[in-house]
Design a protein around this motif. Structure first.
Motif, short mmCIF file in Angstrom:
data_model
loop_
_atom_site.label_atom_id
_atom_site.label_comp_id
_atom_site.label_asym_id
_atom_site.label_seq_id
_atom_site.Cartn_x
_atom_site.Cartn_y
_atom_site.Cartn_z
N CYS A 200 54.52 77.72 60.65
CA CYS A 200 53.39 77.87 59.74
C CYS A 200 52.65 76.53 59.61
CB CYS A 200 53.93 78.32 58.38
SG CYS A 200 52.69 78.33 57.10
N VAL A 202 50.80 75.65 57.31
CA VAL A 202 50.70 75.25 55.90
C VAL A 202 52.02 74.64 55.41
CG1 VAL A 202 50.24 76.04 53.54
CG2 VAL A 202 49.01 77.07 55.47
N CYS A 203 53.16 75.34 55.64
CA CYS A 203 54.41 74.87 55.05
C CYS A 203 55.49 74.58 56.09
CB CYS A 203 54.93 75.87 54.02
SG CYS A 203 55.62 77.35 54.79
N CYS A 222 53.91 84.17 57.31
CA CYS A 222 54.92 83.20 56.91
C CYS A 222 55.64 83.75 55.68
CB CYS A 222 54.26 81.86 56.58
SG CYS A 222 55.40 80.69 55.84
N CYS A 225 55.30 81.00 52.47
CA CYS A 225 54.07 80.78 51.68
C CYS A 225 53.06 81.92 51.80
CB CYS A 225 53.42 79.45 52.07
SG CYS A 225 52.59 79.49 53.66
N TYR A 227 51.20 82.68 54.37
CA TYR A 227 50.10 82.44 55.31
C TYR A 227 50.11 83.52 56.40
CZ TYR A 227 47.34 80.08 58.93
OH TYR A 227 46.42 79.76 59.90
ZN ZN Z 1 54.01 78.91 55.31
#
Ligand code: ZN
Length: 444
Positions: A200, A202-203, A222, A225, A227
């Protein structure tokens, strides 16, 4: 003074072009190189002469997408474009020198990822199309994250046309953007061994996929999070695969437009992404849907991207391979074709191919064991032994094969009676030689 430099530069560039043509040499880069040396501001002048500018960048599919956009919007507009895949600064300037006009309605350029900083400094895009980010020539470009940042940070406020199925690119945070995607279809896979990136953005947790279309392009989420693929405005859906080509519908969800039963003669799911990107741009430009459909259906690839040529009554298919995903996807297309065939791998390691050929170990050669009716297998190019070794270490049983000097032996290979179709898979520097040889055989 500045003007004088510009005129000197174009004069020198045109002279170089004429000389190269006289010598029957390629003029897609050298004229631009000379002009750029004399007038380093020449991209600004190109920018000034083009009313609307489209840039296409990403790892795979740039040349096909760029050519498709051109094909769809021509012939009623004056377009400036680098159609032959010469996508660095010199190639873009050469395109201008080779098609010199006072003004153009549209500029459409494919831009090498590494050239984006220089090109976007002076060429201000109205639309910026991103195709995908895969591992490619790591010695030149570096890792995926770096390439993603390189692309996304040079959109510079243009309207971004982004592949929603690429989790890296879809994380683009700019405000002006539209997404496109390709639906699940019979060729989508549930498991895939050539994943480049499944984390991911983002995380950094692992992404979970419902299906994969090409490498890590597919439907993802994901679990940490949340996403996931953003909602795409443009979508290719209702995809039917017939004899290596496709019939599909294209939707613009924002205005409810649907173009149905589009017959697309080019194989490979990755090409569905290319045509989706190009059709999205055409819709954004306000081109009539009838025309879009007609142009997409009449498009043929002429640049060594699944290009088909008839020689001695046989189909010769030439497909550039330059990175793991491209190789794996090409093998999938071959696996989908039941006819008796010969396959020729040509691996070079010149500067333009990337000196590091280790990428072949990341391609999924196990797909070869799904290919039916292989009548002959050949390895050519400077690193033919490495390629054969790579195939030997796949699940494919490598028994009968031949090392060839492809420049001498292609004629013999194409003449093979037992093969109805010849797939030739060259790397970049071998592509042009291959095309030249095949073209000359066509005439005999
Ligand atoms: Zn994520």
């Amino acid at each position: 003074m500045k003007n004088l430099r510009f005129y000197l530069a174009t004069f020198a560039g045109i002279t170089a072009k004429l000389l190269l043509k006289l010598l029957r040499k390629d003029a897609t880069s050298a004229p631009g190189k000379i002009a750029y040396k004399i007038c380093p501001d020449i991209l600004k002048e190109i920018d000034r002469r083009c009313r609307f500018k489209i840039l296409v960048s990403g790892t795979n599919g740039k040349t096909t997408t760029n050519n498709l956009i051109n094909w769809i919007i021509s012939p009623d507009k004056t377009i400036l474009s680098n159609l032959k895949g010469s996508n660095m600064v010199n190639g873009i300037i050469s395109a201008f020198i080779n098609n010199l006009k006072k003004s153009y309605e549209i500029a459409c350029f494919e831009v090498d990822e590494g050239s984006l900083p220089v090109v976007t400094k002076d060429l201000k895009a109205d639309i910026f199309v991103t195709t995908n980010v895969f591992r490619d020539q790591l010695d030149r470009y570096g890792e995926l994250d770096r390439v993603k940042d390189l692309i996304l940070s040079h959109i510079n406020g243009a309207l971004a046309v982004i592949n929603a199925d690429d989790p890296n690119l879809a994380s683009y945070s700019g405000e002006k953007k539209v997404f496109y995607s390709v639906d699940e279809n019979a060729l989508s896979r549930l498991a895939n061994v050539t994943l480049d990136s499944w984390f991911c953005p983002v995380c950094n947790s692992q992404l979970e996929y419902t299906f994969y279309n090409v490498g890590h392009l597919g439907k993802y989420i994901c679990s940490q999070c949340g996403y996931k693929n953003p909602e795409s405005r443009f979508l290719i859906t209702n995809i039917k695969s017939e004899d290596g080509s496709f019939v599909f519908d294209f939707m613009d969800r924002e205005n409810g437009t649907k173009i149905q039963d589009i017959r697309w003669k080019v194989g490979g799911i990755y090409n569905l992404y290319n045509v989706c990107a190009a059709m999205s741009v055409a819709m954004l430009l306000g081109i009539e849907t009838n025309k879009i459909k007609d142009r997409v259906e009449t498009f043929t690839n002429k640049l060594g991207r699944m290009e088909e040529v008839e020689v001695y009554g046989k189909q010769v298919v030439i497909s550039l391979v330059k990175n793991p995903i491209g190789m794996s996807e090409t093998l999938k297309v071959i696996a989908d074709d039941p006819c008796p065939k010969a396959i020729v791998f040509i691996l070079n390691d010149n500067a333009a191919d990337g000196k590091d050929v280790s990428w072949i170990w990341d391609a999924d050669f196990d797909i070869l064991s799904e290919v039916k009716n292989i009548r002959a297998l050949f390895f050519g190019g400077k690193r033919k032994e490495d390629m054969a070794l790579r195939v030997k270490y796949s699940s494919f049983e490598l028994k009968d094969f031949e090392f060839i000097d492809f420049e001498k032996d292609l004629k013999k290979v194409i003449s093979l009676e037992e093969a109805h179709k010849i797939y030739i898979l060259p790397t970049y520097t071998a592509l042009f030689k291959t095309k030249k040889i095949v073209e000359s055989l066509k005439k005999t």
